[in-house]
Design a protein around this motif. Structure first.
Motif, PDB file in Angstrom:
ATOM      1  N   ASP A 115       0.705  -1.361   0.280  1.00 29.73           N
ATOM      2  CA  ASP A 115      -0.177   0.487   0.165  1.00 29.73           C
ATOM      3  C   ASP A 115       1.360   1.366  -0.561  1.00 29.73           C
ATOM      4  OD1 ASP A 115      -2.899  -1.368   0.262  1.00 29.73           O
ATOM      5  OD2 ASP A 115      -2.283  -1.624   2.021  1.00 29.73           O
ATOM      6  N   ALA A 116       1.278   1.641  -1.385  1.00 26.26           N
ATOM      7  CA  ALA A 116       2.353   2.127  -1.271  1.00 26.26           C
ATOM      8  C   ALA A 116       1.473   3.920  -1.912  1.00 26.26           C
ATOM      9  CB  ALA A 116       3.405   2.475  -2.202  1.00 26.26           C
ATOM     10  N   PRO A 117       1.560   4.694  -0.586  1.00 30.39           N
ATOM     11  CA  PRO A 117       0.944   6.172  -0.877  1.00 30.39           C
ATOM     12  C   PRO A 117       1.723   6.153  -2.915  1.00 30.39           C
ATOM     13  CG  PRO A 117       2.963   6.728   0.347  1.00 30.39           C
ATOM     14  CD  PRO A 117       2.961   5.357   0.050  1.00 30.39           C
ATOM     15  N   ASP A 118       0.115   7.218  -3.248  1.00 35.42           N
ATOM     16  CA  ASP A 118       0.686   7.957  -4.810  1.00 35.42           C
ATOM     17  C   ASP A 118       2.333   8.281  -5.136  1.00 35.42           C
ATOM     18  OD1 ASP A 118      -2.034   6.624  -5.612  1.00 35.42           O
ATOM     19  OD2 ASP A 118      -2.965   8.545  -5.250  1.00 35.42           O
ATOM     20  N   GLN A 119       2.402   9.067  -4.088  1.00 32.42           N
ATOM     21  CA  GLN A 119       3.907   9.557  -5.022  1.00 32.42           C
ATOM     22  C   GLN A 119       5.115   8.194  -5.251  1.00 32.42           C
ATOM     23  OE1 GLN A 119       5.349  12.759  -2.303  1.00 32.42           O
ATOM     24  NE2 GLN A 119       6.629  13.304  -4.102  1.00 32.42           N
ATOM     25  N   VAL A 120       4.829   7.839  -4.250  1.00 33.18           N
ATOM     26  CA  VAL A 120       6.099   6.958  -3.537  1.00 33.18           C
ATOM     27  C   VAL A 120       5.950   6.015  -5.889  1.00 33.18           C
ATOM     28  CG1 VAL A 120       6.686   4.471  -3.223  1.00 33.18           C
ATOM     29  CG2 VAL A 120       6.258   6.712  -1.542  1.00 33.18           C
ATOM     30  N   ARG A 121       4.143   5.218  -5.535  1.00 28.15           N
ATOM     31  CA  ARG A 121       4.144   4.893  -7.094  1.00 28.15           C
ATOM     32  C   ARG A 121       4.360   5.454  -7.973  1.00 28.15           C
ATOM     33  NH1 ARG A 121       1.465   0.606  -6.226  1.00 28.15           N
ATOM     34  NH2 ARG A 121       0.402   0.554  -4.275  1.00 28.15           N
ATOM     35  N   GLU A 122       3.849   6.975  -8.454  1.00 30.17           N
ATOM     36  CA  GLU A 122       4.694   7.253  -9.454  1.00 30.17           C
ATOM     37  C   GLU A 122       6.255   7.291  -9.597  1.00 30.17           C
ATOM     38  OE1 GLU A 122       5.258   9.374 -13.323  1.00 30.17           O
ATOM     39  OE2 GLU A 122       2.988   8.677 -12.052  1.00 30.17           O
ATOM     40  N   GLY A 123       7.351   7.740  -8.467  1.00 20.32           N
ATOM     41  CA  GLY A 123       8.451   7.317  -7.809  1.00 20.32           C
ATOM     42  C   GLY A 123       9.195   5.837  -9.128  1.00 20.32           C
ATOM     43  N   VAL A 124       8.506   5.005  -8.664  1.00 19.40           N
ATOM     44  CA  VAL A 124       8.867   3.826  -8.949  1.00 19.40           C
ATOM     45  C   VAL A 124       8.597   3.775  -9.778  1.00 19.40           C
ATOM     46  CG1 VAL A 124       8.402   1.027  -8.689  1.00 19.40           C
ATOM     47  CG2 VAL A 124       8.912   2.824  -6.832  1.00 19.40           C
ATOM     48  N   SER A 125       7.359   3.600 -10.839  1.00 14.98           N
ATOM     49  CA  SER A 125       6.799   3.461 -11.747  1.00 14.98           C
ATOM     50  C   SER A 125       7.873   4.133 -12.944  1.00 14.98           C
ATOM     51  CB  SER A 125       5.782   4.594 -12.099  1.00 14.98           C
ATOM     52  OG  SER A 125       4.793   3.529 -11.235  1.00 14.98           O
ATOM     53  N   GLN A 126       8.392   5.410 -12.983  1.00 14.85           N
ATOM     54  CA  GLN A 126       9.468   6.040 -13.170  1.00 14.85           C
ATOM     55  C   GLN A 126      10.813   5.559 -13.628  1.00 14.85           C
ATOM     56  OE1 GLN A 126       9.769  10.232 -11.224  1.00 14.85           O
ATOM     57  NE2 GLN A 126       8.405  10.139 -12.310  1.00 14.85           N
ATOM     58  N   ARG A 127      11.167   5.257 -12.033  1.00 14.92           N
ATOM     59  CA  ARG A 127      12.216   3.869 -12.225  1.00 14.92           C
ATOM     60  C   ARG A 127      11.798   3.280 -13.090  1.00 14.92           C
ATOM     61  NH1 ARG A 127      17.135   5.483  -9.373  1.00 14.92           N
ATOM     62  NH2 ARG A 127      16.686   7.253  -8.119  1.00 14.92           N
ATOM     63  N   LEU A 128      10.618   1.893 -12.993  1.00 10.25           N
ATOM     64  CA  LEU A 128      10.438   0.966 -14.355  1.00 10.25           C
ATOM     65  C   LEU A 128      11.097   1.456 -15.237  1.00 10.25           C
ATOM     66  CD1 LEU A 128       7.564  -0.650 -11.172  1.00 10.25           C
ATOM     67  CD2 LEU A 128      10.101  -1.761 -11.402  1.00 10.25           C
ATOM     68  N   ARG A 129      10.158   1.843 -15.452  1.00 10.67           N
ATOM     69  CA  ARG A 129      10.763   2.892 -17.629  1.00 10.67           C
ATOM     70  C   ARG A 129      12.050   3.253 -17.419  1.00 10.67           C
ATOM     71  NH1 ARG A 129       5.865   6.200 -15.541  1.00 10.67           N
ATOM     72  NH2 ARG A 129       6.706   7.415 -15.550  1.00 10.67           N
ATOM     73  N   ALA A 130      12.474   3.639 -16.583  1.00  6.63           N
ATOM     74  CA  ALA A 130      14.416   3.542 -16.460  1.00  6.63           C
ATOM     75  C   ALA A 130      14.950   2.614 -17.108  1.00  6.63           C
ATOM     76  CB  ALA A 130      14.531   4.788 -15.197  1.00  6.63           C
ATOM     77  N   ILE A 131      14.550   1.682 -16.191  1.00  4.57           N
ATOM     78  CA  ILE A 131      15.374   0.207 -16.737  1.00  4.57           C
ATOM     79  C   ILE A 131      14.502  -0.224 -18.084  1.00  4.57           C
ATOM     80  CG2 ILE A 131      14.444  -2.205 -15.568  1.00  4.57           C
ATOM     81  CD1 ILE A 131      14.980  -1.201 -12.527  1.00  4.57           C
ATOM     82  N   ALA A 132      13.020   0.216 -17.937  1.00  6.56           N
ATOM     83  CA  ALA A 132      13.234  -0.399 -19.273  1.00  6.56           C
ATOM     84  C   ALA A 132      14.035   0.224 -20.348  1.00  6.56           C
ATOM     85  CB  ALA A 132      11.433  -0.558 -20.115  1.00  6.56           C
TER      86      ALA A 132
END
Length: 135
Positions: A115-132
């Motif tokens: 249950d991560a806050p939206d801000q954390v989820r967005e940061g993680v999504s950015q990192r996952l995009r950078a990895i891709a």
């Protein structure tokens, strides 16, 4: 027991934990990461083994370029409690900084399963995009 009465195994007086804590805080405020880590390691092993001190130690290890040490500390913390979301994110960030995209991706996805806050989820999504994009 009084601090002055505590004697370290080597026959030296054990450091005053509060005093060491203040010193570490002051050194961190000055961004003297190496000095702060050296001061932190003056604490007795049982104090260094607490989750709070392990987290600070890993943070300082990262700041001094010791990513593998930080990763080891974070993994030991998660071995004790896999639900530590902040530790999971720090572990993933450490892998990301190291360039281990597979391990970073895995740990970011585990972090998103909670249950991560939206801000954390967005940061993680950015990192996952950078990895891709790096693939």
């Amino acid at each position: 027991m009084e601090t002055a009465d505590r004697v370290a195994a080597a026959g030296e007086i054990a450091p005053d934990e509060a005093q060491v804590g203040r010193q570490v805080g002051e050194l961190m405020a000055r961004q003297d990461w190496a000095g702060a880590r050296k001061a932190l390691h003056r604490l007795p092993p049982q104090v260094l083994a607490t989750p709070e001190m392990m987290f600070v130690d890993a943070f300082l290890a990262r700041r001094t370029g010791r990513l593998r040490e930080a990763i080891d500390i974070y993994q030991r913390m998660l071995d004790g409690d896999a639900s530590l979301a902040r530790v999971r994110l720090e572990l993933a960030d450490s892998f990301f900084e190291l360039g281990d995209d597979r391990a970073a991706d895995h740990n970011y996805r585990l972090a998103l399963s909670g249950d991560a806050p939206d801000q954390v989820r967005e940061g993680v999504s950015q990192r996952l995009r950078a990895i891709a994009e790096r693939r």
